[in-house]
Write an enzyme that holds these catalytic residues in place. Sequence first.
Site, PDB file in Angstrom:
ATOM      1  N   ASN A  96     -30.342   2.001  -3.946  1.00 35.95           N
ATOM      2  CA  ASN A  96     -30.439   0.934  -4.938  1.00 35.95           C
ATOM      3  C   ASN A  96     -31.901   0.830  -5.373  1.00 35.95           C
ATOM      4  OD1 ASN A  96     -30.455  -1.446  -6.384  1.00 35.95           O
ATOM      5  ND2 ASN A  96     -30.044  -2.767  -4.615  1.00 35.95           N
ATOM      6  N   SER A 154     -33.331  -2.590   5.236  1.00 34.58           N
ATOM      7  CA  SER A 154     -34.443  -1.911   5.926  1.00 34.58           C
ATOM      8  C   SER A 154     -34.021  -0.636   6.656  1.00 34.58           C
ATOM      9  CB  SER A 154     -35.152  -2.880   6.878  1.00 34.58           C
ATOM     10  OG  SER A 154     -35.747  -3.940   6.141  1.00 34.58           O
ATOM     11  N   LYS A 188     -33.052  -1.048  -7.655  1.00 32.36           N
ATOM     12  CA  LYS A 188     -33.398  -2.412  -8.118  1.00 32.36           C
ATOM     13  C   LYS A 188     -34.186  -2.329  -9.431  1.00 32.36           C
ATOM     14  CE  LYS A 188     -33.517  -3.742  -3.300  1.00 32.36           C
ATOM     15  NZ  LYS A 188     -33.810  -4.799  -2.359  1.00 32.36           N
ATOM     16  N   GLU A 196     -25.021  -6.449   4.283  1.00 31.22           N
ATOM     17  CA  GLU A 196     -26.468  -6.501   4.134  1.00 31.22           C
ATOM     18  C   GLU A 196     -26.977  -7.887   4.534  1.00 31.22           C
ATOM     19  OE1 GLU A 196     -27.956  -3.389   1.125  1.00 31.22           O
ATOM     20  OE2 GLU A 196     -27.511  -5.215   0.030  1.00 31.22           O
ATOM     21  N   GLY A 201     -35.552  -5.584   2.721  1.00 28.62           N
ATOM     22  CA  GLY A 201     -36.953  -5.478   2.318  1.00 28.62           C
ATOM     23  C   GLY A 201     -37.936  -6.074   3.306  1.00 28.62           C
ATOM     24  N   GLU A 253     -29.536 -10.409  -3.935  1.00 30.81           N
ATOM     25  CA  GLU A 253     -30.544 -10.794  -4.945  1.00 30.81           C
ATOM     26  C   GLU A 253     -29.873 -11.343  -6.201  1.00 30.81           C
ATOM     27  OE1 GLU A 253     -32.710  -7.099  -4.877  1.00 30.81           O
ATOM     28  OE2 GLU A 253     -33.410  -7.562  -2.847  1.00 30.81           O
ATOM     29  N   HIS A 306     -24.799  -8.255  -4.874  1.00 33.52           N
ATOM     30  CA  HIS A 306     -26.003  -8.060  -4.058  1.00 33.52           C
ATOM     31  C   HIS A 306     -26.642  -9.433  -3.821  1.00 33.52           C
ATOM     32  CE1 HIS A 306     -30.017  -6.867  -2.848  1.00 33.52           C
ATOM     33  NE2 HIS A 306     -29.534  -5.658  -2.606  1.00 33.52           N
TER      34      HIS A 306
HETATM   35  C1  PEP Z   1     -30.948  -3.459  -0.669  1.00 35.05           C
HETATM   36  O1  PEP Z   1     -31.585  -4.137  -1.454  1.00 35.05           O
HETATM   37  O2  PEP Z   1     -29.742  -3.228  -0.881  1.00 35.05           O
HETATM   38  C2  PEP Z   1     -31.633  -2.980   0.508  1.00 35.05           C
HETATM   39  C3  PEP Z   1     -30.919  -2.603   1.521  1.00 35.05           C
HETATM   40  O3  PEP Z   1     -33.014  -2.952   0.462  1.00 35.05           O
HETATM   41  P1  PEP Z   1     -34.012  -2.359   1.601  1.00 35.05           P
HETATM   42  O4  PEP Z   1     -33.433  -1.046   2.074  1.00 35.05           O
HETATM   43  O5  PEP Z   1     -35.315  -2.162   0.871  1.00 35.05           O
HETATM   44  O6  PEP Z   1     -34.068  -3.363   2.689  1.00 35.05           O
END
Ligand code: PEP
Length: 249
Positions: free
Chosen positions: A9, A209, A11, A163, A169, A95, A93
């Site tokens: 992703n 992460s 973003k 998630e 992040g 976000e 997601h």
């Molecule tokens: C995400 O935003 O779906 C995600 C998993 O981000 P990150 O791997 O940067 O934590």
Amino acid sequence: MRQKLAAGNWKMNGTGSDLAELAELIQSQGTATSELMICPPATLLSRAADLAQNSALTIGAQDCHSEQAGAHTGDISAAMLKEAGATAVILGHSERRADHSESSNTVAAKTQTAWAHGLTALVCLGETLDEREAGDTLKVVGDQLAASLPEGATGANTVLAYEPVWAIGTGKIPSLAQIAEVHDFLRAELTTRFGPQMAEATRLLYGGSVKPGNAAEIFATSNVDGALVGGASLKAADFSPIIAALDAS
Ligand code: PEP
């Protein structure tokens, strides 16, 4: 057998020059047995899809509107994504849920629209740190699952991504036992609602992460069929070892 999936992703990152990362990924990961997907920003979708043609890489989008078309300035429809070359779309997601106040009901409506246009819905679920610390993780994730996933979900049209919001992040991940607990729970919930065939066919990704250094242990965890990767999917050099770990799992 569920084909493993490594989905990246991007973003709100990436302009034309970053497509070189896709080209590198296609070249270096051509023999991967896992499915590979990159979800670039909408502005790069058609160029990414052109690059990925006849390769092992598939292209996904990051969101779509729940309506087919109309007066929704700045939004993008599922039909537009499909025409641009996406085969899947991330929905719900955290976000989007936080920045755009998206409810699970909205996610379900978007999921139905995505399916209607032949897109696989990659539906995200996850608890906040407060919810985890209050011991509410399974309740939160279960409620999100129930409300975000409409009737008609199959292993072909749906992928779920667990998630934890606090792991996205941040460089923090849950313990492997915590990941297993949620993934086992999600598989059981799918079995109860949709039956064992659907539950066995549906891929459950972990996201939050995931890095080259922790990927192997995460992929060895119960009911983890792959990952949704943010930051570490931006560079082929970081994403490739994650794909290799998934292939080896
Ligand atoms: C995400 O935003 O779906 C995600 C998993 O981000 P990150 O791997 O940067 O934590």
